[in-house]
Design an enzyme around this catalytic site. Structure first.
Site, PDB file in Angstrom:
ATOM      1  N   ASP A   5       0.870  -1.179   0.000  1.00 43.38           N
ATOM      2  CA  ASP A   5       0.000   0.000   0.000  1.00 43.38           C
ATOM      3  C   ASP A   5       0.907   1.229   0.000  1.00 43.38           C
ATOM      4  O   ASP A   5       1.299   1.734   1.046  1.00 43.38           O
ATOM      5  CB  ASP A   5      -0.924  -0.025   1.213  1.00 43.38           C
ATOM      6  CG  ASP A   5      -2.094   0.942   1.042  1.00 43.38           C
ATOM      7  OD1 ASP A   5      -2.118   1.679   0.029  1.00 43.38           O
ATOM      8  OD2 ASP A   5      -2.985   0.959   1.914  1.00 43.38           O
ATOM      9  N   ILE A   6       1.262   1.672  -1.217  1.00 44.75           N
ATOM     10  CA  ILE A   6       2.279   2.715  -1.361  1.00 44.75           C
ATOM     11  C   ILE A   6       1.680   4.011  -1.912  1.00 44.75           C
ATOM     12  O   ILE A   6       2.289   5.050  -1.807  1.00 44.75           O
ATOM     13  CB  ILE A   6       3.459   2.225  -2.230  1.00 44.75           C
ATOM     14  CG1 ILE A   6       3.037   1.946  -3.677  1.00 44.75           C
ATOM     15  CG2 ILE A   6       4.095   0.967  -1.629  1.00 44.75           C
ATOM     16  CD1 ILE A   6       4.201   1.636  -4.629  1.00 44.75           C
ATOM     17  N   LYS A   7       0.512   3.932  -2.521  1.00 47.27           N
ATOM     18  CA  LYS A   7      -0.189   5.107  -3.073  1.00 47.27           C
ATOM     19  C   LYS A   7       0.759   6.038  -3.824  1.00 47.27           C
ATOM     20  O   LYS A   7       0.650   7.264  -3.725  1.00 47.27           O
ATOM     21  CB  LYS A   7      -0.944   5.860  -1.964  1.00 47.27           C
ATOM     22  CG  LYS A   7      -2.083   5.029  -1.354  1.00 47.27           C
ATOM     23  CD  LYS A   7      -2.988   5.816  -0.440  1.00 47.27           C
ATOM     24  CE  LYS A   7      -4.155   5.006   0.084  1.00 47.27           C
ATOM     25  NZ  LYS A   7      -3.806   3.816   0.874  1.00 47.27           N
ATOM     26  N   ARG A   8       1.677   5.481  -4.596  1.00 46.91           N
ATOM     27  CA  ARG A   8       2.622   6.305  -5.333  1.00 46.91           C
ATOM     28  C   ARG A   8       1.966   6.920  -6.568  1.00 46.91           C
ATOM     29  O   ARG A   8       0.961   6.430  -7.067  1.00 46.91           O
ATOM     30  CB  ARG A   8       3.849   5.485  -5.754  1.00 46.91           C
ATOM     31  CG  ARG A   8       4.656   4.917  -4.591  1.00 46.91           C
ATOM     32  CD  ARG A   8       5.205   6.023  -3.688  1.00 46.91           C
ATOM     33  NE  ARG A   8       6.242   5.563  -2.792  1.00 46.91           N
ATOM     34  CZ  ARG A   8       6.109   5.323  -1.494  1.00 46.91           C
ATOM     35  NH1 ARG A   8       4.946   5.487  -0.892  1.00 46.91           N
ATOM     36  NH2 ARG A   8       7.140   4.917  -0.763  1.00 46.91           N
TER      37      ARG A   8
ATOM     38  N   THR B 107      -0.725  -0.073  -4.623  1.00 50.04           N
ATOM     39  CA  THR B 107      -1.791   0.912  -4.805  1.00 50.04           C
ATOM     40  C   THR B 107      -1.204   2.156  -5.475  1.00 50.04           C
ATOM     41  O   THR B 107      -0.045   2.509  -5.255  1.00 50.04           O
ATOM     42  CB  THR B 107      -2.430   1.305  -3.458  1.00 50.04           C
ATOM     43  OG1 THR B 107      -1.395   1.748  -2.575  1.00 50.04           O
ATOM     44  CG2 THR B 107      -3.143   0.122  -2.827  1.00 50.04           C
TER      45      THR B 107
END
EC number: 4.1.1.23
Lengths: 315, 315
Positions: free
Chosen positions: B103-106, B140
């Site tokens: 879950d890195i939301k990069r 993500t």
């Protein structure tokens, strides 16, 4: 002193609103630097070479620029050793009096955004006491999650005298896909801009600008001018100059009448100057840092001339 | 085998669509674990304790769940040693047959998004050859920059048999601030959903679902149901269950008629089970992993019962 005031003072003192982007990929580092480096894994060697390269660039340009921007993606690329190079680069730049902008574009729900804010701007709670992890000055933040994803960063700004730049209108070709969608008679980026202005109100410095800034791409000069009008107290971080196609004329709309209000980022055009004309004809790879300085000075002159040409008194 | 097919097989085999979120903060790790750990700095000790905690949790639950989700913010919080704990946790989970969602939301412009995609899904180019840095299965991704900020991730999915979950409607209270804005007769999140469907078309597995999934919060059950209808081939990663307030009934709208189409993430309710009723009355901090397993089995039963109750045949 307020961080945003210090940024402004640095710009005036150095007569330069240019920020050098340390987007250092291993492939940019000349062989003679890599050969000097050792480590227990290929990533450690790479990270060490990247840090050596960055140090030489910082040494060559720190007297001429107010700040560096470090793009964390190019450090995550080399795993945990890369992140150590990121941390050391930030620390080294600060030791030279530079302001450090971490281009991290982080975002998440409140509790997780708080972890990011602690990691990059504040301090990490430990079993006994607290300790900073990366301790940057500014970071970039993505707004898609709304206020409660941004508030923890703002809280850290208040507590630790730091700042953020929120993505409003990004420099990439497809930035309009969502950012330009028509919303209640405006564009989505205008709605984001409104929130940035609102968030920034309680974090003003003493020179007319807030610690809550905005990212607006040099590749969208019309929007840059429009948003300058809508956001008179918001400092702009303007990427997209140089390698991405933005010209010095394109960024003029980001400045106020005093030549303030905007920092212009240049990454590859500076750190890879030794590989590009006209510098590659004058500098060998061994002199990569001198080539970077030459490009910084060239860009400084170009911006100063353009400001004068546009009737803006440069500092 | 296609990664998305493997996820579906794991869900069916384990009769469980629950993903355990390893959002491990040092404060969650019982003292007896921390006391066993050493390191050259407080962050190294913290990172080592977090990894030991995660290993014990993984050992206790891997037979009962298809995947773990690791929230990178809680590792960045402990600097480069934290990132090493992140890498090792992902590696350990894979060694137990689990699928790993980062879950890195990069998000960033194309060239930088490419660096993120290489770091987390693909391989890092070195002077000689290539090497994976974090090697996760899914990550993500934040969509605010549009197609060219997402394409490098999709390219890595194609090349390395990986997947992504794009933020569509997030679980936080203020997610509606931008995501719910009215755009051309719809909401912004519907426009993002349309793009996710479009991006996913060329990356289909053989069981009706694409490698390009979507993040939709359990805290918005109406939108979850609406989007299930609009995105029949998109797998949903549903956070917000448990500690954030989403109930088992709230997540039902995310499933298709076969009990597929959704993975439900539970983080604090599982990893901190030993600190919460009813488990804290039954398990001591020394048995934190047993408490986590008890909560996972409870949640599995609860979801299975709710699916049956809603007329969905659970696997």
């Amino acid at each position: 002193m307020h961080l945003i005031d210090r940024l402004i003072e640095q710009i005036i003192e150095k007569r330069n609103p240019t920020v050098v982007g340390l987007d250092t990929r291993l492939e940019y580092v000349p062989d003679h630097v890599v050969e000097r480096c050792s480590g227990a894994s290929p990533f450690e060697v790479a990270a060490s070479a990247i840090f050596e390269f960055n140090k030489a660039i910082i040494d060559a340009v720190y007297e001429h620029i107010p700040a560096v921007k470090i793009q964390v993606a190019y450090y995550e690329l080399y795993g945990p050793p890369g992140m150590e190079a990121f941390r050391l680069t930030a620390q080294y730049a600060k030791s030279k009096g530079l302001i450090v902008i971490g281009d991290i574009k982080r975002n998440d729900i409140g509790s997780t955004a708080e972890a990011y804010a602690s990691a990059y701007l504040g301090e990490t709670p430990l079993k006994n006491g607290r300790m900073p992890a990366f301790d940057l000055d500014f970071v970039t933040v993505n707004p898609y999650l709304g206020t409660d994803g941004v508030m923890p960063f703002i809280q850290a700004c208040k507590e630790y005298n730091k700042g953020i730049f929120v993505l409003v209108k990004t420099s990439n070709p497809s930035s309009g896909e969502f950012q330009d969608l028509p919303v209640e008679g405006k564009r989505l980026y205008n709605k984001v801009a409104e929130k940035v202005v609102e968030w920034g109100k309680e974090l003003m410095g003493t020179k007319g600008y807030s610690h809550i800034g905005a990212v607006i791409g040099a590749t969208y000069p019309r929007q840059l001018e429009e948003l300058r009008g809508e956001m008179p107290n918001t400092y702009f971080l303007i990427p997209g100059y140089g390698a991405q196609g933005g010209s010095v004329q394109d960024v003029m709309g980001g400045f106020d009448a005093n030549g303030l209000g905007a920092v212009i980022n240049a990454s590859r055009s500076v750190i890879c100057a030794y590989r590009r004309s006209p510098w590659k004809e004058k500098f060998s790879p061994k002199s990569f840092a001198d080539a970077a300085r030459a490009e910084v000075l060239h860009m400084k002159e170009e911006i100063e001339a353009a400001l004068s040409h546009n009737g803006i008194k440069p500092w």
